[in-house]
Design a protein around this motif. Sequence first.
Motif, short mmCIF file in Angstrom:
data_model
loop_
_atom_site.label_atom_id
_atom_site.label_comp_id
_atom_site.label_asym_id
_atom_site.label_seq_id
_atom_site.Cartn_x
_atom_site.Cartn_y
_atom_site.Cartn_z
N CYS A 71 40.86 60.44 28.16
CA CYS A 71 40.31 60.29 29.51
C CYS A 71 41.28 60.92 30.50
O CYS A 71 42.43 61.20 30.17
CB CYS A 71 40.06 58.82 29.85
SG CYS A 71 41.54 57.80 29.83
N LEU A 72 40.80 61.16 31.71
CA LEU A 72 41.65 61.69 32.76
C LEU A 72 42.37 60.55 33.45
O LEU A 72 41.74 59.59 33.90
CB LEU A 72 40.81 62.48 33.77
CG LEU A 72 40.29 63.84 33.30
CD1 LEU A 72 39.36 64.43 34.35
CD2 LEU A 72 41.43 64.80 33.01
N ILE A 73 43.69 60.65 33.54
CA ILE A 73 44.51 59.64 34.19
C ILE A 73 45.05 60.22 35.49
O ILE A 73 45.54 61.35 35.52
CB ILE A 73 45.65 59.18 33.27
CG1 ILE A 73 45.08 58.60 31.97
CG2 ILE A 73 46.53 58.16 33.96
CD1 ILE A 73 46.14 58.14 31.00
N SER A 74 44.96 59.45 36.55
CA SER A 74 45.41 59.90 37.87
C SER A 74 46.76 59.27 38.20
O SER A 74 46.98 58.08 37.99
CB SER A 74 44.39 59.50 38.95
OG SER A 74 43.14 60.13 38.72
N HIS A 75 47.66 60.10 38.71
CA HIS A 75 48.98 59.64 39.14
C HIS A 75 49.17 60.07 40.60
O HIS A 75 49.01 61.25 40.93
CB HIS A 75 50.09 60.25 38.29
CG HIS A 75 49.93 60.01 36.82
ND1 HIS A 75 50.31 58.83 36.21
CD2 HIS A 75 49.41 60.79 35.84
CE1 HIS A 75 50.05 58.91 34.92
NE2 HIS A 75 49.49 60.08 34.67
N THR A 76 49.51 59.14 41.44
CA THR A 76 49.86 59.44 42.82
C THR A 76 51.36 59.23 42.98
O THR A 76 51.86 58.13 42.73
CB THR A 76 49.10 58.56 43.81
OG1 THR A 76 47.70 58.81 43.67
CG2 THR A 76 49.50 58.85 45.24
N VAL A 77 52.08 60.28 43.38
CA VAL A 77 53.53 60.23 43.55
C VAL A 77 53.82 60.49 45.02
O VAL A 77 53.47 61.56 45.55
CB VAL A 77 54.24 61.27 42.67
CG1 VAL A 77 55.75 61.14 42.81
CG2 VAL A 77 53.83 61.10 41.21
N ARG A 78 54.45 59.53 45.69
CA ARG A 78 54.81 59.69 47.10
C ARG A 78 56.32 59.71 47.24
O ARG A 78 57.01 58.79 46.79
CB ARG A 78 54.22 58.55 47.94
CG ARG A 78 52.71 58.63 48.09
CD ARG A 78 52.17 57.56 49.03
NE ARG A 78 50.75 57.75 49.28
CZ ARG A 78 49.77 57.28 48.51
NH1 ARG A 78 50.08 56.59 47.43
NH2 ARG A 78 48.50 57.50 48.80
N LEU A 79 56.83 60.76 47.87
CA LEU A 79 58.26 60.95 48.05
C LEU A 79 58.58 60.87 49.54
O LEU A 79 58.01 61.62 50.34
CB LEU A 79 58.70 62.30 47.49
CG LEU A 79 58.37 62.52 46.00
CD1 LEU A 79 58.55 63.96 45.61
CD2 LEU A 79 59.25 61.64 45.14
N THR A 131 48.62 68.75 46.52
CA THR A 131 49.84 68.50 47.28
C THR A 131 49.51 68.31 48.74
O THR A 131 48.73 69.07 49.31
CB THR A 131 50.82 69.69 47.13
OG1 THR A 131 51.02 69.95 45.74
CG2 THR A 131 52.15 69.37 47.78
N ASP A 132 50.11 67.29 49.34
CA ASP A 132 49.88 67.02 50.76
C ASP A 132 51.22 66.64 51.40
O ASP A 132 51.97 65.84 50.85
CB ASP A 132 48.87 65.88 50.92
CG ASP A 132 48.59 65.58 52.40
OD1 ASP A 132 48.24 66.53 53.12
OD2 ASP A 132 48.72 64.42 52.79
N VAL A 133 51.50 67.25 52.55
CA VAL A 133 52.74 66.98 53.27
C VAL A 133 52.39 66.49 54.66
O VAL A 133 51.58 67.10 55.36
CB VAL A 133 53.62 68.24 53.37
CG1 VAL A 133 54.93 67.92 54.08
CG2 VAL A 133 53.88 68.82 51.99
N GLY A 134 52.98 65.37 55.08
CA GLY A 134 52.73 64.87 56.43
C GLY A 134 53.50 63.61 56.71
O GLY A 134 53.74 62.79 55.81
N LEU A 178 55.87 63.48 51.16
CA LEU A 178 55.27 64.48 50.28
C LEU A 178 54.49 63.72 49.21
O LEU A 178 55.05 62.87 48.51
CB LEU A 178 56.35 65.35 49.65
CG LEU A 178 55.89 66.35 48.58
CD1 LEU A 178 54.94 67.38 49.14
CD2 LEU A 178 57.09 67.03 47.94
N THR A 179 53.21 64.00 49.09
CA THR A 179 52.35 63.29 48.15
C THR A 179 51.78 64.26 47.14
O THR A 179 51.21 65.29 47.50
CB THR A 179 51.19 62.57 48.88
OG1 THR A 179 51.74 61.67 49.85
CG2 THR A 179 50.33 61.79 47.90
#
Length: 649
Positions: free
Chosen positions: A458-466, A488-491, A495-496
């Motif tokens: 299955c597809l596993i989602s990981h959210t990493v916030r720095l 990738t999202d920066v704001g 950094l996510t």
Amino acid sequence: MIRCVHNLAVLAMMIAAVMSMHAQTTSLRLRDTIDQCRAVQVLDRELPVDSLRVTPALSAQMQNAILLCMTSTFPVGNDTTSVAIQGDVGRLLPIMILRSDSMLTVIESEDLDTQFRTNTYQLIMPSLADTIIVDSVLTTRPWNGASGGVIVIEARHVMQLSGMIDVTGLGYSGGPRSADGGSCGVVQACDPPRSTRTGGKGLSPLRQDLACASGHRPWASGGGGGDAHNAGGGGGGNAGRGGRGGDQYKCSDPIGMYGVGGLRLFDPDQLRLIAGSGGGGGHQNNTVATDGASGGGIIILRAPKIIGDSVRISARGRDVTTAAGNDGAGGGGGGGSVCIEACSTSCRILVDVSGGRGGTAAASHGPGGGGGGGRFLALPALLQDTRNLRIRADGGAAGTITNQPNDRNGAQEGEPGLITPICDDVVAHDIIMPGTASVGDTLRIDIIARDTTSRCECLISHTVRLTGAGVGPLTSGMQLLGLSSLTTDVGNGTLTFDVQAPSRSSLSVPLLCVLSMDTTIQARTATTIRSTLGATLCELDNDTTSISVDVCGRSRRQVVVRAPFRMMGHTSPTRQVSVELESATSAEGTIRIYDVLGNVLAEQVIAWTPWPNASNSCAMIFDGAAWPPGTYLIAAHTSNGTRTITVRL
């Protein structure tokens, strides 16, 4: 793989290993009515249990089966909406049969619920073959208080389905309508069976007390019966609560009493398979009330792959189809349970575990409440691929007044049921981060697969916030990396990375370390499984860590994100990448070009001295003809700081 049962890994091994009666079968066609269920009497006086009396007796060759607890004596608290299921109810327990004859079945010792002597168990013999074909209507006999109402099918390789697998209304029975008679305005929570004052309660997994077989109070998830005069029965419950029945006929005080809807069965494990409970019976004094409807049964399908044209899999609660006339109507049955453990399907599947409809009644009399929705359990891989899967777990509609579809006289619909992913078998990735870094380093967040087995991928989602010290992405927007995706999202100083990767695939997410306001990067990770619509199916892991940043002795003012130079990048039709830097101060350092995985594709040392009282430009060209199409990050690591830009080829 299976997690629909208690100790499923053991069940899968036992069933798949050998069932002697099917040992030579490679293909099995199932149709019409099959009977896999046997009544069980537990002979032991104390735990563990190792001897049963099975009726009808098993063949001497039978080696494996499943024990299912159908009723128990679990307590019901003061909650008027839910009751927690306890003990063995709803757990399928795999057993190994050591020997069997007409008098005794000896099994490998099993620790059952401590209430085992008062529980009602049944024995289920799954249909097992390499290939199983269902090409018409397949059903079984109803639960009769000792056995029935369950279908279990396991294909080692493939299951081919068309037609219908149907256990609609084969679960717990509905309560009977009252005996004829009764005074107006009765409010009676408990009555013996066939009372003239109250309709019968629908049956449920709670062992019934015959001194309280009728009356408006629900029997756990079984709908309460209608009180005199002519109240409607409550709908049966399961994962959703049953709707209450319609009001009594207003002939005296107190008025407005009704059969209470069956309670919601709360399952702390979220993996139990429970038959739907029955609706309560209506009250009558003119011999035209209706009984409560029975709940849906249980279906378990297990195969690596399901193929075929289309199939309907129904464990609905039964509707009350007969109008009550000038008396109370019965409540609809609660939806049953369906579990499908398959990695993929090319067959269109409609699963229906909805509650049944309550019965209609004449004007000013009580219609029946709708049944609550049941349970659908599936592996996350199947729930992520919804192209061929449709699921209904609606609450049943309330009954109405005859010829007045908008008048229910207080009757209510049942609550929706539950769609539950089987999360326990999913093995999440390891997320590995560096503990330290220096300004200008290219870092990697490694997402390493730990699942190396034959589980459903299955597809596993990981959210990493720095957050904290500045980090620059080597990727921007959304990137597709084979079957994986990286956004990738920066704001706002954060950094996510949102990474979605198959459970058996590994990848690395690169980033660049540039100092901002402090010397620590705080990293927070959340691991989930999401549906194609973005809803969270499983929450697997959450973690917080930090990366300590070495500033190499520089002051924070000297090493900042807003470096005192600017950089521009351009690409040409011939896939040449030109980079231009401009600074009012002397500078030296290195230009590097990275791909989305953090690999350095090109590197060049730079140094320049500006003219007096003027800025100076430094330009260079890189040949990208051999690089694949995609996004590339250009990083200038200089004595004046670090700056990055991205270009596309």
